[in-house]
Write an enzyme that holds these catalytic residues in place. Structure first.
Site, mmCIF file in Angstrom:
data_model
loop_
_atom_site.group_PDB
_atom_site.id
_atom_site.type_symbol
_atom_site.label_atom_id
_atom_site.label_comp_id
_atom_site.label_asym_id
_atom_site.label_seq_id
_atom_site.Cartn_x
_atom_site.Cartn_y
_atom_site.Cartn_z
ATOM 1 N N CYS A 163 32.259 -5.316 32.275
ATOM 2 C CA CYS A 163 31.879 -6.311 30.768
ATOM 3 C C CYS A 163 33.086 -7.356 30.552
ATOM 4 O O CYS A 163 32.789 -8.093 29.740
ATOM 5 C CB CYS A 163 31.149 -5.785 29.957
ATOM 6 S SG CYS A 163 29.832 -4.524 30.149
ATOM 7 N N HIS A 303 33.659 -8.574 21.007
ATOM 8 C CA HIS A 303 32.860 -8.064 22.112
ATOM 9 C C HIS A 303 31.530 -7.467 21.484
ATOM 10 O O HIS A 303 30.681 -7.731 21.989
ATOM 11 C CB HIS A 303 33.935 -7.101 22.744
ATOM 12 C CG HIS A 303 33.046 -6.511 23.832
ATOM 13 N ND1 HIS A 303 32.563 -7.255 25.050
ATOM 14 C CD2 HIS A 303 32.623 -5.323 24.162
ATOM 15 C CE1 HIS A 303 32.060 -6.308 25.900
ATOM 16 N NE2 HIS A 303 31.964 -5.054 25.581
ATOM 17 N N GLU A 314 36.934 -1.606 18.263
ATOM 18 C CA GLU A 314 37.524 -2.925 18.599
ATOM 19 C C GLU A 314 37.904 -3.566 17.216
ATOM 20 O O GLU A 314 38.800 -4.237 17.159
ATOM 21 C CB GLU A 314 36.400 -4.004 19.081
ATOM 22 C CG GLU A 314 36.801 -5.476 18.905
ATOM 23 C CD GLU A 314 35.576 -6.204 19.578
ATOM 24 O OE1 GLU A 314 35.903 -7.507 19.826
ATOM 25 O OE2 GLU A 314 34.386 -6.048 19.578
ATOM 26 N N LYS A 335 26.348 -11.147 20.642
ATOM 27 C CA LYS A 335 25.452 -10.354 21.362
ATOM 28 C C LYS A 335 24.314 -10.043 20.641
ATOM 29 O O LYS A 335 23.075 -9.407 20.995
ATOM 30 C CB LYS A 335 26.117 -9.165 21.897
ATOM 31 C CG LYS A 335 27.019 -9.247 23.158
ATOM 32 C CD LYS A 335 27.638 -8.078 23.773
ATOM 33 C CE LYS A 335 28.753 -8.246 24.777
ATOM 34 N NZ LYS A 335 30.039 -9.028 24.181
ATOM 35 N N HIS A 340 23.439 -8.201 25.858
ATOM 36 C CA HIS A 340 24.719 -8.054 26.803
ATOM 37 C C HIS A 340 24.568 -8.603 28.118
ATOM 38 O O HIS A 340 23.762 -7.820 28.748
ATOM 39 C CB HIS A 340 25.073 -6.682 26.664
ATOM 40 C CG HIS A 340 26.507 -6.336 27.035
ATOM 41 N ND1 HIS A 340 27.320 -7.177 27.503
ATOM 42 C CD2 HIS A 340 27.452 -5.212 26.842
ATOM 43 C CE1 HIS A 340 28.458 -6.607 27.773
ATOM 44 N NE2 HIS A 340 28.511 -5.488 27.220
ATOM 45 N N PHE A 400 33.432 -0.880 31.109
ATOM 46 C CA PHE A 400 33.570 0.064 31.742
ATOM 47 C C PHE A 400 34.850 0.332 32.756
ATOM 48 O O PHE A 400 35.012 -0.627 33.383
ATOM 49 C CB PHE A 400 32.443 0.839 32.388
ATOM 50 C CG PHE A 400 31.173 1.337 31.547
ATOM 51 C CD1 PHE A 400 31.454 1.226 30.174
ATOM 52 C CD2 PHE A 400 30.071 1.447 31.998
ATOM 53 C CE1 PHE A 400 30.447 1.531 29.247
ATOM 54 C CE2 PHE A 400 28.932 1.909 31.237
ATOM 55 C CZ PHE A 400 29.060 1.870 29.763
#
Length: 412
Positions: A163, A303, A314, A335, A340, A400
């Protein structure tokens, strides 16, 4: 040697909010949600535990010419739609092919092509598998399609950092332009992975929201009751070029790409480093590479996936960089509206960040009813004006594998 300034001169998008960049931006400011129930037979056939996603508002094969669309996986179709819009928006720069580059990312690639081919093999045998299967499923197919469409010969590169992919592509493009390896680069990312196997897999790892009865309000970054992300799809593209090149041809300039930072957590394959140490280093690198100070930042596109662990990690990263001042910086978690887009999400959020600077407004964050007291950021359900003229914004992407990428932009 003076480092050349790099600017954004064109944007394009196909997202859950709209089939173009302006449509997506308008819907975002209006507080629209792109999440909706999935109307596919395979949802019931496989008894999927999650029955909704943020599918693209406009199917790419309805935009592209049929002979082109049929030779591309949906992810590459989205990429080409967004890239063509961005290129036209930039005025179709007159640039030597050897000075035009492409950096287009994906997190997963041609999953629909791969699994459709597997079904064909099992049901009909190897003779029925399409000859174009490999060129359609390979992760670099989108970059190749954009490169061939535009005649870009400087390079065509693909990042696959989950991502964080397309934000990393923007950082790569910035570095290539600064090094003089190209005059113009079209950078972005695409994903089309709303497929039964990916929905089942993300659901199995407890990553997806289970709000099947209320899809529009399922993505809830920073809410105390957030329960996972909403899968999205689409693509976004930005045309980047040296400022002197852009001004020489009279191009409009949206914003300056001031800096970028890329780091790795080296912590866990899916979980973020709890204190956001890798993420905070990426933020600092992005600012340092642009000659910026933490005090300069006036807007953050976070994010913010709406996962319990990701959102707070975050926040801790931002707090470590900005200190208590972070609580006064307008933060947008887009998002909540788009879902996403995995490998395409960074490019779309970079596009939103560029428009936020151009129009001096921080987009709203929908679905935030009761904010988590452990994440006391300045988040608004309404668009927030960005007063003044000297604005700096960052956009964060984490993936990830412990991938972290941050891009910094300044207003013009």
């Amino acid at each position: 040697m003076t480092t050349p300034r790099i600017v954004v001169t064109g944007i394009g998008a196909s997202s859950p909010l709209g089939g173009t960049a302006p449509e997506s931006w308008t819907a975002l400011l209006d507080g629209v949600s792109g999440a909706r129930a999935l109307e596919h037979d395979w949802v019931a056939e496989y008894e999927l535990p999650v029955t909704f996603a943020a599918e693209a508002a406009v199917r790419p094969d309805t935009v592209l010419e049929r002979p082109i669309a049929k030779r591309l996986d949906p992810a590459s179709q989205f990429a080409l739609v967004a890239a063509r819009e961005a290129w036209a928006d930039a005025g179709e720069p007159d640039v030597e092919p050897e000075r035009l580059g492409v950096d287009f990312a994906t997190g997963i690639g041609g999953v629909w092509t791969l699994l459709d081919a597997w079904d064909t093999l099992r049901e009909s045998g190897p003779r029925r598998v399409m000859p174009m299967t490999v060129p359609m499923l390979m992760p670099n197919a989108a970059a190749a399609a954009v490169s061939m469409h535009l005649g870009a010969r400087a390079y065509a590169r693909t990042v696959a950092s989950a991502c964080a992919s397309s934000t990393e592509s923007i950082v790569n493009a910035l570095e290539h332009l600064r090094l003089g390896l190209a005059d113009v680069v079209i950078a972005g990312g695409a994903e089309s992975a709303v497929h039964p196997i990916t929905v089942a897999a993300f659901a199995s790892m407890q990553a997806l929201s289970r709000r099947n009865e209320d899809p529009e309000h399922a993505s809830r970054p920073y809410s105390v009751d957030r329960d996972g992300f909403v899968m999205g799809e689409g693509a976004a593209a930005l045309v980047l070029e040296r400022e002197d090149h852009a001004r020489a041809r009279g191009a409009k300039i949206y914003a300056v790409v001031a800096g970028g930072g890329v780091t790795a957590d080296s912590h866990h394959i899916t979980a973020p480093e709890p204190e956001g140490l890798g993420a905070s280093r990426a933020v600092r690198l992005a600012l340092e590479s642009g000659g910026l100070d933490v005090a300069d930042v006036t807007h953050i596109n976070a994010h913010a996936t709406s996962t319990p662990t990701g959102d707070i990690a975050e926040y801790r990263a931002l707090l470590s960089v900005f200190g208590d001042r972070v609580h006064d910086i307008p933060v947008s978690a887009t998002k909540a509206s788009t879902g996403h887009l995995l490998g395409g999400t960074g490019a779309l959020e970079a596009l939103f960040t560029v428009l936020a600077l151009q129009e001096r407004v921080a987009p709203p964050t929908i679905n935030l009813t009761t904010q988590d007291p452990d994440i006391p950021l300045r988040v608004s359900s309404d668009a927030l004006p960005l007063d003044g003229t000297d604005h700096v914004a960052i956009t964060n992407s984490f993936g990830f594998g412990g991938h972290n990428a941050v891009a910094a932009f300044t207003a013009v």
